[in-house]
Design a protein around this motif. Structure first.
Motif, PDB file in Angstrom:
ATOM      1  N   ASP A   4       0.845  -1.188   0.000  1.00 39.74           N
ATOM      2  CA  ASP A   4       0.000   0.000   0.000  1.00 39.74           C
ATOM      3  C   ASP A   4       0.883   1.241   0.000  1.00 39.74           C
ATOM      4  O   ASP A   4       1.487   1.588   1.017  1.00 39.74           O
ATOM      5  CB  ASP A   4      -0.902   0.007   1.242  1.00 39.74           C
ATOM      6  CG  ASP A   4      -1.817  -1.203   1.276  1.00 39.74           C
ATOM      7  OD1 ASP A   4      -2.806  -1.200   0.534  1.00 39.74           O
ATOM      8  OD2 ASP A   4      -1.517  -2.157   2.017  1.00 39.74           O
TER       9      ASP A   4
ATOM     10  N   GLY B 126      -8.992  -6.707   4.506  1.00 37.24           N
ATOM     11  CA  GLY B 126      -9.593  -6.779   5.826  1.00 37.24           C
ATOM     12  C   GLY B 126     -10.633  -5.674   5.895  1.00 37.24           C
ATOM     13  O   GLY B 126     -10.343  -4.515   5.593  1.00 37.24           O
TER      14      GLY B 126
ATOM     15  N   GLU C  69     -11.464 -10.696   7.651  1.00 40.27           N
ATOM     16  CA  GLU C  69     -10.470 -10.765   6.574  1.00 40.27           C
ATOM     17  C   GLU C  69     -11.098 -11.315   5.295  1.00 40.27           C
ATOM     18  O   GLU C  69     -11.718 -12.372   5.291  1.00 40.27           O
ATOM     19  CB  GLU C  69      -9.296 -11.656   7.018  1.00 40.27           C
ATOM     20  CG  GLU C  69      -8.169 -11.817   6.013  1.00 40.27           C
ATOM     21  CD  GLU C  69      -7.354 -10.537   5.755  1.00 40.27           C
ATOM     22  OE1 GLU C  69      -7.600  -9.512   6.402  1.00 40.27           O
ATOM     23  OE2 GLU C  69      -6.473 -10.584   4.879  1.00 40.27           O
ATOM     24  N   LYS C  70     -10.942 -10.558   4.239  1.00 44.24           N
ATOM     25  CA  LYS C  70     -11.395 -10.944   2.896  1.00 44.24           C
ATOM     26  C   LYS C  70     -12.794 -11.582   2.879  1.00 44.24           C
ATOM     27  O   LYS C  70     -12.961 -12.739   2.517  1.00 44.24           O
ATOM     28  CB  LYS C  70     -10.352 -11.865   2.256  1.00 44.24           C
ATOM     29  CG  LYS C  70      -8.964 -11.230   2.236  1.00 44.24           C
ATOM     30  CD  LYS C  70      -7.986 -11.885   1.318  1.00 44.24           C
ATOM     31  CE  LYS C  70      -6.720 -11.075   1.195  1.00 44.24           C
ATOM     32  NZ  LYS C  70      -5.702 -11.236   2.189  1.00 44.24           N
TER      33      LYS C  70
ATOM     34  N   VAL D 290      -9.101  -2.001   5.554  1.00 41.30           N
ATOM     35  CA  VAL D 290      -7.846  -1.665   6.243  1.00 41.30           C
ATOM     36  C   VAL D 290      -6.752  -1.674   5.169  1.00 41.30           C
ATOM     37  O   VAL D 290      -6.517  -2.692   4.519  1.00 41.30           O
ATOM     38  CB  VAL D 290      -7.533  -2.699   7.337  1.00 41.30           C
ATOM     39  CG1 VAL D 290      -6.254  -2.312   8.082  1.00 41.30           C
ATOM     40  CG2 VAL D 290      -8.700  -2.828   8.312  1.00 41.30           C
TER      41      VAL D 290
HETATM   42  C1  G1P Z   1      -3.247  -7.699   3.758  1.00 39.04           C
HETATM   43  C2  G1P Z   1      -4.148  -7.804   4.995  1.00 39.04           C
HETATM   44  C3  G1P Z   1      -5.516  -7.191   4.714  1.00 39.04           C
HETATM   45  C4  G1P Z   1      -5.344  -5.748   4.247  1.00 39.04           C
HETATM   46  C5  G1P Z   1      -4.433  -5.714   3.000  1.00 39.04           C
HETATM   47  C6  G1P Z   1      -4.141  -4.279   2.609  1.00 39.04           C
HETATM   48  O1  G1P Z   1      -3.755  -8.548   2.758  1.00 39.04           O
HETATM   49  O2  G1P Z   1      -4.269  -9.157   5.366  1.00 39.04           O
HETATM   50  O3  G1P Z   1      -6.297  -7.216   5.878  1.00 39.04           O
HETATM   51  O4  G1P Z   1      -6.605  -5.169   3.959  1.00 39.04           O
HETATM   52  O5  G1P Z   1      -3.183  -6.367   3.264  1.00 39.04           O
HETATM   53  O6  G1P Z   1      -3.363  -4.212   1.454  1.00 39.04           O
HETATM   54  P1  G1P Z   1      -2.855  -9.057   1.509  1.00 39.04           P
HETATM   55  O7  G1P Z   1      -2.912  -7.947   0.493  1.00 39.04           O
HETATM   56  O8  G1P Z   1      -1.492  -9.290   2.005  1.00 39.04           O
HETATM   57  O9  G1P Z   1      -3.523 -10.292   1.008  1.00 39.04           O
END
Ligand code: G1P
Length: 292
Positions: free
Chosen positions: A133, A175, A194-195, A207
């Motif tokens: 991000d 999330g 989550e997801k 998030v």
């Molecule tokens: C992770 C977190 C998720 C969050 C996201 C943001 O997911 O588990 O809660 O919203 O980053 O980029 P990932 O992108 O690693 O699957």
């Protein structure tokens, strides 16, 4: 002076979405124009007043360690080549913050990565930044996303999750938080999931890679039920934490790029080029010439 002094930046993922590039180059080191992505993240931390940084890496990624260490040989060479400005640029990377490298031996999820940082955090409340991000506050560069969260922590002494709304079609990538009342920017969180599927998603607030967490998150990370492949989820541990302590969502200002996706990476390149005096003219002319 903010109370939050330390941040963890997990960088030990496999980067499968960017293969074959990630075979030899970790995605955190992909450049956005002339700077690796991870350096933008580290600079956001230092601009937020956090100079004690724990980067969680896998042993397969020495290149990250190299980038953030002093390279006196290169500094000497640049000096001899009369490249004083470039020498200072390189020197600054090695001294912009106190960086500790923490090793994650197995890729067992985001929560597992954070658990590796427990000793480094040493009992304090702390921040987390996710490298996928990239967030730029074009309207007020002196107030990056993480700074907005640490300011909110100073007011509440509670955990703060950085959120923004995402389109309904994207909720399953993130999330998602359920909030008590939509009193943006600071809202009390009832639940994190989550997801979720489109039907399950309690809101559109996702998030997006910035957190301030109270230190007791570590005890929930140790208790949380492991997911598939033995992975430990951070969102799941936060959902346990909020049953015992107040947790807030903070709707931060700033444009966020999902640079873990190819389209998001290209968007960041274009916008950052257009935001720079040395590139704006040429690139905007080029884009116009495409007559899309
Ligand atoms: C992770 C977190 C998720 C969050 C996201 C943001 O997911 O588990 O809660 O919203 O980053 O980029 P990932 O992108 O690693 O699957």
């Amino acid at each position: 002076m903010n109370k939050i002094k330390k941040v963890l930046i997990p960088c030990a993922g496999l980067g499968t979405r960017f293969l074959p590039s990630t075979k030899s180059l970790p995605k955190e080191m992909f450049p956005i124009i002339d700077k690796p992505n991870l350096q933008y993240i580290v600079e956001e931390a230092t601009k937020s007043g956090i100079n004690d940084i724990g980067i969680i890496v896998s042993e397969a990624k020495p290149i990250i360690v190299n980038h953030f260490s002093r390279d006196e040989k290169l500094e000497d060479l640049l000096l001899k080549a009369n490249k004083q400005k470039e020498k200072e640029l390189i020197e600054a990377i090695g001294s912009m913050a106190k960086i500790t490298f923490i090793y994650q031996k197995e890729p067992l999820g985001l929560g597992h990565a954070i658990l590796q940082g427990e000793e480094f955090i040493n009992g304090e409340d702390f921040a987390i930044m996710l490298g996928d991000d990239l967030i730029i506050n074009y309207d007020d560069p002196s107030l990056p996303a993480l700074k907005q969260l640490v300011d909110a922590y100073d007011k509440t002494s509670s955990s703060i999750l950085g959120v923004q709304e995402v389109p309904l079609s994207n909720v399953s990538k993130y999330g998602i938080v359920d909030i008590k009342d939509d009193v943006s920017p600071l809202m009390e969180v009832k639940k994190t999931i989550e997801k979720p599927s489109l039907e399950e998603a309690p809101s559109l607030y996702a998030v997006l890679g910035r957190y301030v967490l109270t230190n007791n998150i570590f005890s929930y990370l140790k208790k949380v039920k492991k997911g598939k492949n033995g992975e430990i989820g951070l969102t799941e541990a936060i959902d346990m934490l909020l049953k015992d302590n107040k947790v807030y969502a903070y709707r931060f200002e700033g444009k966020r790029y999902d640079i873990g996706s190819k389209a998001g990476y290209v968007e960041a390149f274009i916008d950052l080029a257009l935001s720079r005096d040395d590139l704006k003219g040429e690139i905007s002319q080029y884009i116009k010439s495409l007559k899309l």
